[in-house]
Design a protein around this motif. Structure first.
Motif, mmCIF file in Angstrom:
data_model
loop_
_atom_site.group_PDB
_atom_site.id
_atom_site.type_symbol
_atom_site.label_atom_id
_atom_site.label_comp_id
_atom_site.label_asym_id
_atom_site.label_seq_id
_atom_site.Cartn_x
_atom_site.Cartn_y
_atom_site.Cartn_z
ATOM 1 N N GLU A 105 40.491 -11.575 -67.931
ATOM 2 C CA GLU A 105 39.691 -10.367 -67.933
ATOM 3 C C GLU A 105 38.453 -10.619 -67.082
ATOM 4 O O GLU A 105 37.744 -11.593 -67.266
ATOM 5 C CB GLU A 105 39.288 -9.995 -69.356
ATOM 6 C CG GLU A 105 40.467 -9.610 -70.224
ATOM 7 C CD GLU A 105 40.027 -9.162 -71.604
ATOM 8 O OE1 GLU A 105 38.876 -8.683 -71.734
ATOM 9 O OE2 GLU A 105 40.811 -9.300 -72.529
ATOM 10 N N THR A 106 38.269 -9.713 -66.148
ATOM 11 C CA THR A 106 37.072 -9.840 -65.321
ATOM 12 C C THR A 106 35.900 -9.306 -66.134
ATOM 13 O O THR A 106 35.996 -8.252 -66.768
ATOM 14 C CB THR A 106 37.213 -9.034 -64.023
ATOM 15 O OG1 THR A 106 37.506 -7.681 -64.352
ATOM 16 C CG2 THR A 106 38.319 -9.593 -63.153
ATOM 17 N N PRO A 107 34.826 -10.038 -66.120
ATOM 18 C CA PRO A 107 33.681 -9.581 -66.902
ATOM 19 C C PRO A 107 33.103 -8.295 -66.307
ATOM 20 O O PRO A 107 33.209 -8.045 -65.104
ATOM 21 C CB PRO A 107 32.682 -10.741 -66.793
ATOM 22 C CG PRO A 107 33.104 -11.509 -65.596
ATOM 23 C CD PRO A 107 34.576 -11.284 -65.432
ATOM 24 N N ALA A 108 32.560 -7.489 -67.156
ATOM 25 C CA ALA A 108 31.951 -6.232 -66.692
ATOM 26 C C ALA A 108 30.764 -6.573 -65.787
ATOM 27 O O ALA A 108 30.015 -7.509 -66.055
ATOM 28 C CB ALA A 108 31.493 -5.409 -67.881
ATOM 29 N N PRO A 109 30.615 -5.819 -64.675
ATOM 30 C CA PRO A 109 29.500 -6.109 -63.781
ATOM 31 C C PRO A 109 28.160 -5.814 -64.452
ATOM 32 O O PRO A 109 28.067 -4.989 -65.351
ATOM 33 C CB PRO A 109 29.745 -5.173 -62.590
ATOM 34 C CG PRO A 109 30.672 -4.128 -63.079
ATOM 35 C CD PRO A 109 31.426 -4.716 -64.217
ATOM 36 N N ALA A 110 27.180 -6.524 -63.986
ATOM 37 C CA ALA A 110 25.836 -6.361 -64.520
ATOM 38 C C ALA A 110 25.349 -4.937 -64.224
ATOM 39 O O ALA A 110 25.784 -4.309 -63.254
ATOM 40 C CB ALA A 110 24.904 -7.394 -63.895
ATOM 41 N N PRO A 111 24.451 -4.418 -65.022
ATOM 42 C CA PRO A 111 23.971 -3.041 -64.830
ATOM 43 C C PRO A 111 23.351 -2.807 -63.446
ATOM 44 O O PRO A 111 23.538 -1.735 -62.860
ATOM 45 C CB PRO A 111 22.926 -2.852 -65.925
ATOM 46 C CG PRO A 111 23.235 -3.884 -66.954
ATOM 47 C CD PRO A 111 23.900 -5.003 -66.242
ATOM 48 N N ASP A 112 22.642 -3.813 -62.894
ATOM 49 C CA ASP A 112 22.040 -3.617 -61.574
ATOM 50 C C ASP A 112 23.103 -3.535 -60.483
ATOM 51 O O ASP A 112 22.968 -2.796 -59.511
ATOM 52 C CB ASP A 112 21.007 -4.711 -61.271
ATOM 53 C CG ASP A 112 21.583 -6.115 -61.374
ATOM 54 O OD1 ASP A 112 22.656 -6.258 -61.990
ATOM 55 O OD2 ASP A 112 20.964 -7.060 -60.851
ATOM 56 N N VAL A 113 24.223 -4.261 -60.668
ATOM 57 C CA VAL A 113 25.318 -4.206 -59.697
ATOM 58 C C VAL A 113 25.967 -2.823 -59.746
ATOM 59 O O VAL A 113 26.297 -2.236 -58.709
ATOM 60 C CB VAL A 113 26.340 -5.325 -59.954
ATOM 61 C CG1 VAL A 113 27.538 -5.184 -59.053
ATOM 62 C CG2 VAL A 113 25.694 -6.695 -59.787
ATOM 63 N N VAL A 114 26.154 -2.283 -60.935
ATOM 64 C CA VAL A 114 26.734 -0.947 -61.081
ATOM 65 C C VAL A 114 25.839 0.078 -60.400
ATOM 66 O O VAL A 114 26.304 0.960 -59.661
ATOM 67 C CB VAL A 114 26.933 -0.604 -62.579
ATOM 68 C CG1 VAL A 114 27.357 0.847 -62.757
ATOM 69 C CG2 VAL A 114 27.950 -1.534 -63.222
ATOM 70 N N LEU A 115 24.526 -0.031 -60.609
ATOM 71 C CA LEU A 115 23.571 0.905 -59.996
ATOM 72 C C LEU A 115 23.595 0.807 -58.478
ATOM 73 O O LEU A 115 23.640 1.827 -57.774
ATOM 74 C CB LEU A 115 22.166 0.628 -60.542
ATOM 75 C CG LEU A 115 21.059 1.572 -60.089
ATOM 76 C CD1 LEU A 115 21.374 2.997 -60.503
ATOM 77 C CD2 LEU A 115 19.730 1.134 -60.641
ATOM 78 N N LEU A 116 23.624 -0.405 -57.938
ATOM 79 C CA LEU A 116 23.674 -0.579 -56.487
ATOM 80 C C LEU A 116 24.980 -0.038 -55.906
ATOM 81 O O LEU A 116 24.990 0.550 -54.818
ATOM 82 C CB LEU A 116 23.510 -2.058 -56.122
ATOM 83 C CG LEU A 116 22.095 -2.635 -56.325
ATOM 84 C CD1 LEU A 116 22.097 -4.139 -56.127
ATOM 85 C CD2 LEU A 116 21.111 -1.977 -55.365
ATOM 86 N N THR A 117 26.086 -0.194 -56.611
ATOM 87 C CA THR A 117 27.368 0.334 -56.155
ATOM 88 C C THR A 117 27.325 1.857 -56.104
ATOM 89 O O THR A 117 27.825 2.474 -55.153
ATOM 90 C CB THR A 117 28.505 -0.133 -57.098
ATOM 91 O OG1 THR A 117 28.484 -1.559 -57.172
ATOM 92 C CG2 THR A 117 29.857 0.324 -56.601
ATOM 93 N N GLU A 118 26.734 2.482 -57.116
ATOM 94 C CA GLU A 118 26.614 3.947 -57.119
ATOM 95 C C GLU A 118 25.747 4.429 -55.957
ATOM 96 O O GLU A 118 26.079 5.429 -55.301
ATOM 97 C CB GLU A 118 26.026 4.423 -58.447
ATOM 98 C CG GLU A 118 26.979 4.279 -59.619
ATOM 99 C CD GLU A 118 26.336 4.644 -60.947
ATOM 100 O OE1 GLU A 118 25.158 5.079 -60.973
ATOM 101 O OE2 GLU A 118 27.014 4.484 -61.975
#
Length: 133
Positions: A105-118
């Motif tokens: 299972e790939t760990p969930a990305p960090a919140p800052d990574v999710v924000l930068l991707t958006e």
């Protein structure tokens, strides 16, 4: 007709079945000897010399040999147990390759990574609208 019979008889399943029947008959003789010559005399010795085959009672002129029936039942259970043990041993010796599937299972990305991707996706969408694509 001979050609059809020959092709039928030479199929792998028919030959395997024939070999199994021959081996089964030989195995049956071995187990019958084990029961009749070794196990039942020991049971008779332990039970005080009782021979199951000789047990019977008479009704008029007819002799009901229930001892033979009991002997056959004992033979059946011993043969069944012997076959069970042979099958169990054969499956133990046969190696089954098991394929281990590891679920990573790939760990969930960090919140800052999710924000930068958006933000990246929004900028890409905005740039495509400006260029008219």
């Amino acid at each position: 007709m001979w050609k059809e019979f020959k092709s039928f008889a030479m199929k792998g399943n028919v030959l395997d079945l024939a070999i199994a029947v021959i081996i089964g008959a030989a195995f049956g003789k071995i187990v019958t000897s084990l029961v009749g010559d070794i196990i039942m005399p020991l049971i008779g010795l332990i039970s005080g010399g009782i021979d199951l085959k000789e047990l019977s009672f008479g009704i008029g002129d007819v002799a009901v040999k229930y001892g033979m029936f009991l002997q056959t039942v004992v033979d059946f259970f011993i043969i069944s147990f012997s076959i069970f043990m042979v099958v169990k041993l054969s499956t133990r010796f046969r190696r089954k390759e098991t394929v281990k599937v590891e679920v990573v299972e790939t760990p969930a990305p960090a919140p800052d990574v999710v924000l930068l991707t958006e933000i990246r996706d929004l900028l890409r969408a905005d740039k495509q609208r400006e260029s008219g694509v």
